[in-house]
Write an enzyme that holds these catalytic residues in place. Structure first.
Site, PDB file in Angstrom:
ATOM      1  N   HIS A  27       0.909  -1.153   0.016  1.00 37.49           N
ATOM      2  CA  HIS A  27       0.065  -0.087  -0.180  1.00 37.49           C
ATOM      3  C   HIS A  27       0.836   1.090  -0.092  1.00 37.49           C
ATOM      4  O   HIS A  27       0.097   2.415   0.105  1.00 37.49           O
ATOM      5  CB  HIS A  27      -0.896  -0.017   1.195  1.00 37.49           C
ATOM      6  CG  HIS A  27      -0.322  -0.327   2.561  1.00 37.49           C
ATOM      7  ND1 HIS A  27      -0.813  -1.148   3.446  1.00 37.49           N
ATOM      8  CD2 HIS A  27       0.450   0.487   3.173  1.00 37.49           C
ATOM      9  CE1 HIS A  27      -0.270  -1.166   4.520  1.00 37.49           C
ATOM     10  NE2 HIS A  27       0.727  -0.258   4.439  1.00 37.49           N
ATOM     11  N   SER A  32     -10.550  -6.604  12.200  1.00 38.06           N
ATOM     12  CA  SER A  32      -9.927  -6.422  10.964  1.00 38.06           C
ATOM     13  C   SER A  32     -10.836  -6.968   9.992  1.00 38.06           C
ATOM     14  O   SER A  32     -11.639  -8.012  10.163  1.00 38.06           O
ATOM     15  CB  SER A  32      -8.660  -6.936  10.821  1.00 38.06           C
ATOM     16  OG  SER A  32      -7.490  -6.465  11.416  1.00 38.06           O
ATOM     17  N   HIS A  40      -6.152   1.485   4.004  1.00 40.00           N
ATOM     18  CA  HIS A  40      -5.259   0.576   4.305  1.00 40.00           C
ATOM     19  C   HIS A  40      -5.243   0.124   5.872  1.00 40.00           C
ATOM     20  O   HIS A  40      -4.536  -0.463   6.406  1.00 40.00           O
ATOM     21  CB  HIS A  40      -3.705   1.006   4.033  1.00 40.00           C
ATOM     22  CG  HIS A  40      -3.052   2.045   4.928  1.00 40.00           C
ATOM     23  ND1 HIS A  40      -3.688   3.273   5.377  1.00 40.00           N
ATOM     24  CD2 HIS A  40      -1.795   2.042   5.550  1.00 40.00           C
ATOM     25  CE1 HIS A  40      -2.850   3.865   6.145  1.00 40.00           C
ATOM     26  NE2 HIS A  40      -1.870   2.996   6.195  1.00 40.00           N
TER      27      HIS A  40
END
Length: 388
Positions: A243, A281, A303
């Site tokens: 990322h 997450s 991200h």
């Protein structure tokens, strides 16, 4: 796209609802960056927050030149998710936490042959930073064992080879000192100026950049392997996505360069969006839409959860409420291994936004579908002082 897409200027978009808190300075940096020479379009993600001159959690599309300072020092930083063979039902947190006393140190000689072979396979010739391969670093980098808490798309989960009965391992790290050295060399020579594409210095930077990306991928691989070895488990990498990088990209028929600074690609298949160490997450599947829609988000996603508080001020905010010992356990029942006091406070869950808010914004914008929600089991930061 839904109400979570704000058009700040003609060429600046922000993927965040009006209810999502985004620091004003980050928005200012986003708009200021859009005025750089050759900049065609800028997109901020819902985890947008201020950086050192440039915002973090954003993507930038240029033509005819690139800006190494936009990518920053941690070239190739990203996330890898591994399916482990460790049975979730047999996890003992006290025993698990004690298995990582030596994983932070440089890899010992027993790894040398494997490292050399993998470097050759990945075309990495730089030897100056071999001592850092397999090390996490500081800042928000981590290795985290997770449990799949909820499944929303079993087919997608099966395709990735993920099994709810076993621990998952999420690794977040990058190119360590290698990426730092590349940026320092560029800034020393050019300050923050860009490089005209196809120039000799552009070609030189991109060669170094691409090697640093491969180095970062290798670093995450060996971090995962040494954590798997520590718990005497096997594992397979389900996904690995960078990322922080710059890549060639054609957007709406225009060939240029897509810079991602803390922005997860939405054109590489399923990705993981991590929360803080005390939050869930999310494994998500990007929705492929028409080029015009994808151009608004610049083929990118958040991200992570995104910081609310600056590093260095967290201890002052939390020190009177929480003793150091309080921060080794989270509200979700997970454990934290972190021997660095300042880092323990700087990376506390309270310093981050709720990941569910970031996910909600991307859902509303029509960018993703949720595959699974993962719960932290044990987060490893460092056994003591660490360098970033």
């Amino acid at each position: 796209m839904g109400k979570s897409v704000q058009h700040l200027t003609e060429n600046v978009s922000l993927i965040a609802s009006a209810d999502t808190w985004v620091e004003g300075l980050a928005v200012q940096q986003l708009i200021k960056t859009s005025k750089l020479s050759g900049m065609q379009r800028v997109a901020g993600m819902p985890d947008l927050h201020p950086g050192r001159g440039y915002p973090i959690g954003a993507a930038f599309f240029t033509t005819n030149k690139i800006y190494p300072a936009l990518v920053g020092n941690d070239i190739g930083c990203g996330m890898s998710l591994w399916q482990t063979s460790a049975n979730l039902s047999k996890v003992n947190l006290d025993k698990l936490a004690k298995k990582f006393e030596h994983v932070e140190q440089s890899l010992d000689a027993s790894w040398a042959k494997n490292v050399a072979a993998r470097k050759l396979e990945k075309g990495i010739t730089n030897n100056a930073y071999d001592h850092a391969i397999g090390t996490i670093g500081g800042g928000n980098h981590f290795a985290e064992f997770q449990a799949i808490d909820e499944v929303y798309d079993q087919v997608a989960l099966d395709e990735l080879g993920l099994n709810k009965k076993h621990l998952q391992l999420l690794v977040h790290s990058g190119s360590r000192g290698l990426g730092q050295s590349i940026l320092v060399n560029h800034v020393t020579k050019y300050n923050h100026d860009g490089l005209a594409d196809e120039s000799a210095d552009f070609i030189d930077y991109m060669e170094q950049h691409d090697e640093a990306v491969r180095w970062a991928e290798l670093n995450r691989e060996f971090i995962a392997k040494r954590f798997l070895e520590a718990i005497r488990a096997k594992g397979e990498c389900a996904l690995d996505v960078n990322h922080n990088l710059v890549s060639p990209k054609a957007i709406e028929g225009q060939q240029g360069w897509l810079h991602r600074k803390g922005a997860t690609p939405s054109d590489k298949g399923c990705v993981i969006i991590p929360g803080s160490r005390g939050d869930y997450s999310y494994l998500v599947k990007p929705i492929i839409a028409a080029d015009a829609s994808m151009a608004i988000s610049l083929y990118s996603l958040a991200h992570g959860a995104g910081r609310k508080w600056k590093r260095g001020e967290c201890h002052g905010r939390l020190g009177h409420k929480y003793k150091r010992e309080d921060l080794y356990r989270t509200a979700l029942g997970s454990r934290v291994v972190c021997g660095n006091k300042e880092l323990l406070y700087d990376e506390a869950p309270q310093a981050y936004k709720k990941c569910a808010t970031v996910i909600s914004d991307m859902l509303d914008a029509g960018l993703i579908e949720i595959v699974a929600k993962l719960r932290p089991v044990l987060t490893f930061k460092t056994n003591g002082d660490c360098s970033s």
